[in-house]
Design an enzyme around this catalytic site. Structure first.
Site, PDB file in Angstrom:
ATOM      1  N   CYS A   2     -22.673  13.239 -23.517  1.00 29.77           N
ATOM      2  CA  CYS A   2     -23.236  12.678 -22.295  1.00 29.77           C
ATOM      3  C   CYS A   2     -22.360  11.488 -21.914  1.00 29.77           C
ATOM      4  O   CYS A   2     -21.550  11.027 -22.707  1.00 29.77           O
ATOM      5  CB  CYS A   2     -24.651  12.174 -22.530  1.00 29.77           C
ATOM      6  SG  CYS A   2     -25.745  13.446 -23.169  1.00 29.77           S
ATOM      7  N   ARG A  27     -17.999  14.829 -19.156  1.00 34.67           N
ATOM      8  CA  ARG A  27     -18.722  14.712 -20.426  1.00 34.67           C
ATOM      9  C   ARG A  27     -20.044  15.487 -20.434  1.00 34.67           C
ATOM     10  O   ARG A  27     -20.686  15.631 -21.468  1.00 34.67           O
ATOM     11  CB  ARG A  27     -19.011  13.235 -20.732  1.00 34.67           C
ATOM     12  CG  ARG A  27     -17.768  12.390 -20.891  1.00 34.67           C
ATOM     13  CD  ARG A  27     -18.142  10.964 -21.160  1.00 34.67           C
ATOM     14  NE  ARG A  27     -18.762  10.818 -22.453  1.00 34.67           N
ATOM     15  CZ  ARG A  27     -18.110  10.652 -23.591  1.00 34.67           C
ATOM     16  NH1 ARG A  27     -16.800  10.595 -23.585  1.00 34.67           N
ATOM     17  NH2 ARG A  27     -18.751  10.514 -24.724  1.00 34.67           N
ATOM     18  N   TRP A  77     -25.531  16.188 -21.027  1.00 30.33           N
ATOM     19  CA  TRP A  77     -25.223  17.512 -21.561  1.00 30.33           C
ATOM     20  C   TRP A  77     -26.305  17.743 -22.600  1.00 30.33           C
ATOM     21  O   TRP A  77     -26.326  17.115 -23.653  1.00 30.33           O
ATOM     22  CB  TRP A  77     -23.829  17.505 -22.195  1.00 30.33           C
ATOM     23  CG  TRP A  77     -23.355  18.844 -22.642  1.00 30.33           C
ATOM     24  CD1 TRP A  77     -22.724  19.786 -21.874  1.00 30.33           C
ATOM     25  CD2 TRP A  77     -23.433  19.407 -23.959  1.00 30.33           C
ATOM     26  NE1 TRP A  77     -22.425  20.888 -22.634  1.00 30.33           N
ATOM     27  CE2 TRP A  77     -22.836  20.692 -23.914  1.00 30.33           C
ATOM     28  CE3 TRP A  77     -23.951  18.960 -25.174  1.00 30.33           C
ATOM     29  CZ2 TRP A  77     -22.753  21.517 -25.029  1.00 30.33           C
ATOM     30  CZ3 TRP A  77     -23.856  19.784 -26.288  1.00 30.33           C
ATOM     31  CH2 TRP A  77     -23.268  21.049 -26.207  1.00 30.33           C
ATOM     32  N   ASN A 103     -26.283   8.213 -25.305  1.00 32.67           N
ATOM     33  CA  ASN A 103     -25.353   9.297 -25.619  1.00 32.67           C
ATOM     34  C   ASN A 103     -25.362   9.467 -27.131  1.00 32.67           C
ATOM     35  O   ASN A 103     -25.175   8.493 -27.859  1.00 32.67           O
ATOM     36  CB  ASN A 103     -23.943   8.922 -25.129  1.00 32.67           C
ATOM     37  CG  ASN A 103     -22.877   9.860 -25.651  1.00 32.67           C
ATOM     38  OD1 ASN A 103     -23.151  11.039 -25.888  1.00 32.67           O
ATOM     39  ND2 ASN A 103     -21.681   9.339 -25.848  1.00 32.67           N
ATOM     40  N   GLY A 104     -25.596  10.691 -27.606  1.00 33.08           N
ATOM     41  CA  GLY A 104     -25.601  10.915 -29.057  1.00 33.08           C
ATOM     42  C   GLY A 104     -26.835  11.698 -29.462  1.00 33.08           C
ATOM     43  O   GLY A 104     -27.514  12.297 -28.620  1.00 33.08           O
ATOM     44  N   GLU A 487      -5.395  30.919 -27.949  1.00 35.29           N
ATOM     45  CA  GLU A 487      -5.541  29.865 -26.955  1.00 35.29           C
ATOM     46  C   GLU A 487      -5.604  30.451 -25.533  1.00 35.29           C
ATOM     47  O   GLU A 487      -6.401  30.012 -24.709  1.00 35.29           O
ATOM     48  CB  GLU A 487      -4.386  28.851 -27.094  1.00 35.29           C
ATOM     49  CG  GLU A 487      -4.353  27.745 -26.068  1.00 35.29           C
ATOM     50  CD  GLU A 487      -5.623  26.900 -25.990  1.00 35.29           C
ATOM     51  OE1 GLU A 487      -6.486  26.997 -26.875  1.00 35.29           O
ATOM     52  OE2 GLU A 487      -5.755  26.169 -25.000  1.00 35.29           O
ATOM     53  N   LYS A 491      -8.807  29.954 -23.097  1.00 37.18           N
ATOM     54  CA  LYS A 491      -8.724  29.392 -21.736  1.00 37.18           C
ATOM     55  C   LYS A 491      -9.454  30.303 -20.759  1.00 37.18           C
ATOM     56  O   LYS A 491     -10.228  29.845 -19.927  1.00 37.18           O
ATOM     57  CB  LYS A 491      -7.265  29.243 -21.268  1.00 37.18           C
ATOM     58  CG  LYS A 491      -6.470  28.092 -21.839  1.00 37.18           C
ATOM     59  CD  LYS A 491      -6.873  26.729 -21.359  1.00 37.18           C
ATOM     60  CE  LYS A 491      -7.954  26.103 -22.151  1.00 37.18           C
ATOM     61  NZ  LYS A 491      -7.749  25.532 -23.432  1.00 37.18           N
ATOM     62  N   GLU A 494     -13.313  30.291 -21.302  1.00 40.46           N
ATOM     63  CA  GLU A 494     -13.929  29.007 -20.949  1.00 40.46           C
ATOM     64  C   GLU A 494     -14.188  28.861 -19.460  1.00 40.46           C
ATOM     65  O   GLU A 494     -15.223  28.370 -19.051  1.00 40.46           O
ATOM     66  CB  GLU A 494     -12.983  27.858 -21.322  1.00 40.46           C
ATOM     67  CG  GLU A 494     -13.084  27.363 -22.726  1.00 40.46           C
ATOM     68  CD  GLU A 494     -12.240  26.123 -22.926  1.00 40.46           C
ATOM     69  OE1 GLU A 494     -11.007  26.204 -22.749  1.00 40.46           O
ATOM     70  OE2 GLU A 494     -12.807  25.062 -23.228  1.00 40.46           O
ATOM     71  N   HIS A 510      -7.074  48.026 -37.023  1.00 35.94           N
ATOM     72  CA  HIS A 510      -8.113  47.921 -38.056  1.00 35.94           C
ATOM     73  C   HIS A 510      -9.503  47.741 -37.444  1.00 35.94           C
ATOM     74  O   HIS A 510     -10.412  47.272 -38.111  1.00 35.94           O
ATOM     75  CB  HIS A 510      -7.795  46.772 -39.009  1.00 35.94           C
ATOM     76  CG  HIS A 510      -6.514  46.988 -39.752  1.00 35.94           C
ATOM     77  ND1 HIS A 510      -6.364  47.944 -40.728  1.00 35.94           N
ATOM     78  CD2 HIS A 510      -5.299  46.398 -39.619  1.00 35.94           C
ATOM     79  CE1 HIS A 510      -5.119  47.933 -41.179  1.00 35.94           C
ATOM     80  NE2 HIS A 510      -4.448  46.995 -40.512  1.00 35.94           N
ATOM     81  N   LYS A 609     -16.293  17.885 -22.151  1.00 42.40           N
ATOM     82  CA  LYS A 609     -14.937  17.558 -22.558  1.00 42.40           C
ATOM     83  C   LYS A 609     -14.871  17.015 -23.978  1.00 42.40           C
ATOM     84  O   LYS A 609     -13.928  17.266 -24.711  1.00 42.40           O
ATOM     85  CB  LYS A 609     -14.359  16.543 -21.572  1.00 42.40           C
ATOM     86  CG  LYS A 609     -12.913  16.186 -21.809  1.00 42.40           C
ATOM     87  CD  LYS A 609     -12.001  17.264 -21.291  1.00 42.40           C
ATOM     88  CE  LYS A 609     -10.548  16.990 -21.533  1.00 42.40           C
ATOM     89  NZ  LYS A 609      -9.777  18.233 -21.508  1.00 42.40           N
TER      90      LYS A 609
END
Ligand code: M6R
Length: 614
Positions: A2, A27, A77, A103-104, A487, A491, A494, A510, A609
């Protein structure tokens, strides 16, 4: 996770809070809210969803908010409780005289809640945060001193928090505190700012105090007093913030992600300055504080990271093992912290993190530090909690990255690994001098090669249009580009929400090969080098199952035209450096697909983020 902001001074507070929250939107963005103090009244406004909804809500309250000069704000968030209006911050106590943002995560909130309910506190939300509001108010009721009430309350809290508190009895005072969550105090002339991160205050001031865990600061327009958890006064250090406001502008690009992709050539140039002078000079890495003897005798490295940083770490493993012959383990931090890890003073532990805040990585490095390992941190935030734990710190200097999807910070991390691996190889004498020279030479011209790719981005844009409507996507590669496949796929998922997966191409047969048919695009990262032919065979296997094949390649091989449905060409590059070249088109492909689908590129759903919860 947050974001919090606060202001006490003489300017109208609402614009400052809203602008600060906008800079912190990376955030979290599932709800937001502010509390302001107006003539001794605390007024609270909240909205679900994006910050714009709060701005729209406030438009109809213009008259009642314009005079306030103190306030706190929050962008959420959700961790405890759905992203609803009732769970949005600020939260208050029973009587509404105290408001706070947080925040937390408060880990012992259930025990505290049960205790406070017995005292008569009535809880309205499902959040852990509301407990803190009731707890401070309950203590304040007994001692009538806000700073002291916050201090005593924090002694009861377990978990992580950054808190910004205001009370009706204090018309021009904010009390702030933190533990394992970031918080900075900006110093102005007759005003003070509070924020989770630099972007929220950089427009107003470059002077700041980084609050240390368990300290409590009391801010008025003209004063700052900081105490520790025992109530003793603390001297504080004023630091100069690292960024210019221009870093926060899109500079004409449609999204921050596109701007940040385009910044990559300069980011690399920046990293090399002062470290790589000529092809014959050794790499200079004064940031590494291990002695030459220790480095020579080092036989074990562990790298811990999450998400995109984990992919950079995997490339780091490949090149350190190849260049230096040192055994390297890479592990997601979230796994590392919940098992018995074997590490000691003979192990170098490298933590990689764009934000320097990621809770899992922070915990992991603290655990290894406690066992005596030397901690080397590679981060884009030399002012972060992780950086403060470091014995050696390599700042990647990518500049602030606003888009939630990491791009330039990844390339900067990978480049830092090259410098580190070459630095160690030169000390150990473990890499052939001709290869070393070639590599250094190529590193210096890599920015131009990225610029070449960026100048032909229409080719990737066309590919994006052709494949945007697929539901699934497979990326395959081998060797040093296997992490590139991971990666590239990350991307895409996301920001476009397409189910994309990266595989080591040899693994296709496999299991994953069962999914292949004419609806499945398979992108093959086919860079010249030791595994080129092998990967070509794997691509043929995919073609034989009718998959739609895309090549990302630096090869001019004519037979690729028959095999692949689409070819993305990139410049020639040494195999060892190919991950830096190969990732650029994959970032662009993800970007253009998401943009074509109309997704919220810079703020994808459910993501934030910096992930400051374990
Ligand atoms: O700040 P960090 O590098 O520690 O963050 C780790 C991950 O959360 C991060 O890389 C995440 O995967 C990004 N959204 C990737 O684009």
């Amino acid at each position: 996770m947050c974001g919090i902001v606060g202001y006490v001074g003489t300017q109208p507070v609402v614009d400052i809070l809203l602008d600060g929250l906008q800079q912190l939107e990376y955030r979290g963005y599932d709800s937001s809210g502010i509390a302001i103090s107006d003539n001794g009244e605390i007024k609270i406004y909240k909205a679900e969803g994006k910050l714009q909804n709060l701005k729209d809500t406030l438009k109809s309250h213009n008259d009642e908010i314009q005079n306030a000069q103190m306030g706190i704000g929050h962008i959420r968030w959700a961790t405890h409780g759905a992203p609803t209006l009732i769970n949005a911050h600020p939260h208050t106590c029973n009587c509404g005289r105290l408001a706070l943002v947080h925040n937390g995560i408060i880990e012992n909130f259930k025990e505290l809640k049960a205790e406070l309910e017995k005292e008569g506190c009535v809880f309205r939300s499902q959040t852990d945060t509301e407990v803190v509001a009731h707890l401070i108010a309950s203590i304040y009721g007994k001692i009538k001193n806000l700073t002291e009430a916050v201090r005593l309350a924090t002694l009861r809290l377990e978990g992580a928090y950054a808190l910004c508190v205001m009370h009706k009895d204090y018309k021009d005072t904010l009390v702030v505190t933190k533990r394992n969550a970031p918080l900075i105090i900006g110093l102005g002339e007759g005003e003070h700012f509070v924020a989770s991160d630099v972007p929220a205050i950089i427009k107003h001031t470059k002077r700041a105090v980084y609050l240390v865990d368990n300290q409590i600061a009391t801010l008025t327009p003209k004063s700052i007093d900081i105490i520790n958890s025992h109530g003793q006064n603390i001297e504080y250090k004023v630091e100069i913030l690292p960024w210019e406001p221009v870093a926060l502008s899109k500079m004409g690009y449609k999204h921050f992600m596109l701007k940040e992709i385009h910044e990559q050539p300069d980011v690399i140039r920046n990293i090399l300055v002062g470290k790589l002078h000529t092809t014959s000079d050794p790499v200079v890495l004064n940031e590494v504080k291990l002695t030459r003897d220790t480095l020579k005798n080092l036989n074990r490295i562990q790298i811990i990271a999450c998400g995109t940083s984990l992919h950079a770490a995997m490339i780091g493993k490949y090149i350190i093992e190849t260049f230096c012959g040192i055994s390297v383990d890479v592990e997601p931090s979230s796994e590392y912290i919940y098992r018995r890890t074997v590490t000691d003073e003979h192990t170098l532990v490298i933590g990689v993190s764009q934000s320097g805040e990621t809770a899992d990585t922070l915990t992991a490095i603290k655990q290894s530090k406690a066992k005596g390992s030397h901690i080397l941190i590679i981060t884009n935030r030399p002012d972060s909690a992780m950086a403060r734990e470091a014995d050696s710190l390599i700042p990647v200097s990518a500049g602030i990255e606003v888009s939630v999807a990491a791009t330039k910070s990844y390339v900067a991390q990978v480049m830092s690994f090259y410098l580190l691996a070459i630095y160690m190889a030169e000390i150990k004498g473990s890499l052939d001098s001709t290869i070393l020279k070639n590599l250094k030479n190529e590193m210096m011209i890599i920015p131009q090669k990225i610029e070449q790719i960026l100048s032909h981005k229409e080719e990737i844009q066309r590919c994006a249009k052709e494949y945007a409507n697929t539901k699934d996507f497979i990326y395959i590669a081998r060797g040093i580009n296997y992490p590139t496949a991971l990666e590239g796929a990350l991307k895409l998922k996301e920001i476009s929400y397409i189910n994309a997966t990266g595989y080591p191409a040899g693994e296709l047969k496999h299991g994953p090969i069962a999914m292949l048919d004419e609806t499945m695009p398979v992108l093959s990262i086919l860079m010249h080098g030791s595994v080129y032919e092998k990967l070509l065979s794997n691509s043929e296997e995919a073609k034989a199952r009718n998959a739609r094949l895309i090549a990302l390649t630096n090869s001019n091989d004519k037979k690729l035209n028959d095999l692949f449905d689409y070819i993305i060409k990139v410049p020639e590059v040494h195999e060892y450096l190919s991950p830096i070249i190969a990732i650029i088109p994959l970032q662009l492909l993800a970007y253009y697909i998401a943009e074509f689908l109309g997704k919220d590129v810079d703020q994808p759903r459910n993501l934030a983020k910096s992930v400051t919860v374990e």
